[in-house]
Design an enzyme around this catalytic site. Structure first.
Site, PDB file in Angstrom:
ATOM      1  N   GLY A  45     -12.749  36.052 -47.766  1.00 56.38           N
ATOM      2  CA  GLY A  45     -13.330  34.727 -47.892  1.00 56.38           C
ATOM      3  C   GLY A  45     -14.478  34.536 -46.932  1.00 56.38           C
ATOM      4  CD  GLN A  50     -16.912  32.769 -42.029  1.00 51.45           C
ATOM      5  OE1 GLN A  50     -16.411  32.509 -43.114  1.00 51.45           O
ATOM      6  NE2 GLN A  50     -16.574  33.829 -41.319  1.00 51.45           N
ATOM      7  CB  CYS A  87     -12.328  35.364 -38.835  1.00 49.16           C
ATOM      8  SG  CYS A  87     -13.676  34.257 -39.254  1.00 49.16           S
ATOM      9  CG  LEU A  88     -15.758  38.591 -42.978  1.00 53.14           C
ATOM     10  CD1 LEU A  88     -16.498  38.272 -44.271  1.00 53.14           C
ATOM     11  CD2 LEU A  88     -15.640  40.090 -42.776  1.00 53.14           C
ATOM     12  CG  HIS A 129      -9.362  31.979 -42.520  1.00 51.10           C
ATOM     13  ND1 HIS A 129      -8.914  32.783 -41.494  1.00 51.10           N
ATOM     14  CD2 HIS A 129     -10.718  32.036 -42.469  1.00 51.10           C
ATOM     15  CE1 HIS A 129      -9.971  33.274 -40.844  1.00 51.10           C
ATOM     16  NE2 HIS A 129     -11.066  32.850 -41.421  1.00 51.10           N
ATOM     17  CD  GLU A 130     -12.811  31.742 -45.708  1.00 51.01           C
ATOM     18  OE1 GLU A 130     -13.836  31.271 -45.186  1.00 51.01           O
ATOM     19  OE2 GLU A 130     -12.321  32.828 -45.358  1.00 51.01           O
ATOM     20  CG  HIS A 133     -14.440  29.187 -41.374  1.00 46.12           C
ATOM     21  ND1 HIS A 133     -14.883  29.574 -40.130  1.00 46.12           N
ATOM     22  CD2 HIS A 133     -13.781  30.256 -41.871  1.00 46.12           C
ATOM     23  CE1 HIS A 133     -14.512  30.834 -39.892  1.00 46.12           C
ATOM     24  NE2 HIS A 133     -13.835  31.271 -40.944  1.00 46.12           N
TER      25      HIS A 133
END
Ligand code: CO
Length: 151
Positions: A45, A50, A87-88, A129-130, A133
């Site tokens: 995701g 991000q 997480c990216l 999670h997304e 953000h």
């Protein structure tokens, strides 16, 4: 176009993102780029902040498929699951996070049409999670133990 994924410490990751109001070509390009960036990074995701754009848009790629959620909001969250997350924007780390096991969200697509969806298990984890953000929350704020990722 692949965009640079901003890393923890960047102020944009801590912003409360603004709702998407224009369902136009600019949004389409943002989403196309987010998808390409997510595929390139092999993540599950990616949220717009991000890639440095503080608006309420996320993309998710899970076994159930590829999804774009614009202006997503929870209808309900049920159950509980405990599992590993990364997480990216927090490269090389992993942590154990408690999440709901099943969630329902309302969202819009890139045309502005409204939908709802129920996500379970890992899909629910990715959605939670997304969506975090979009409110400036990173999984590391919730993780029980942050460690170096095994890969
Ligand atoms: Co993340």
């Amino acid at each position: 176009m692949i965009r640079e994924i901003v890393q923890v410490g960047a102020p944009v990751l801590r912003e409360t993102c603004k709702p998407v109001e224009r369902f136009d070509g600019e949004l389409g390009r943002l989403l196309d780029d987010m998808k390409e960036t997510l595929l390139d990074a092999q993540g599950a995701g990616l949220a717009a902040p991000q890639v440095g754009v503080p608006v309420r848009a996320v993309v998710v790629l899970v076994d159930e498929g590829y999804f774009e959620f614009i202006n997503p909001v929870f209808v309900w969250q049920k159950g509980e699951q405990v599992g590993a997350e990364g997480c990216l924007s927090v490269r090389g780390k992993a942590g154990t996070v408690r999440r709901p096991s099943k969630v329902k969200i309302l969202f819009q697509d890139r045309k502005g049409d409204k939908y709802s969806i129920v996500a379970r298990d890992f899909f629910a984890r990715a959605v939670c999670h997304e969506l975090d953000h979009l409110d400036g929350i990173l999984y590391t704020d919730k993780a029980e133990n942050i460690r170096d990722a095994e890969d």
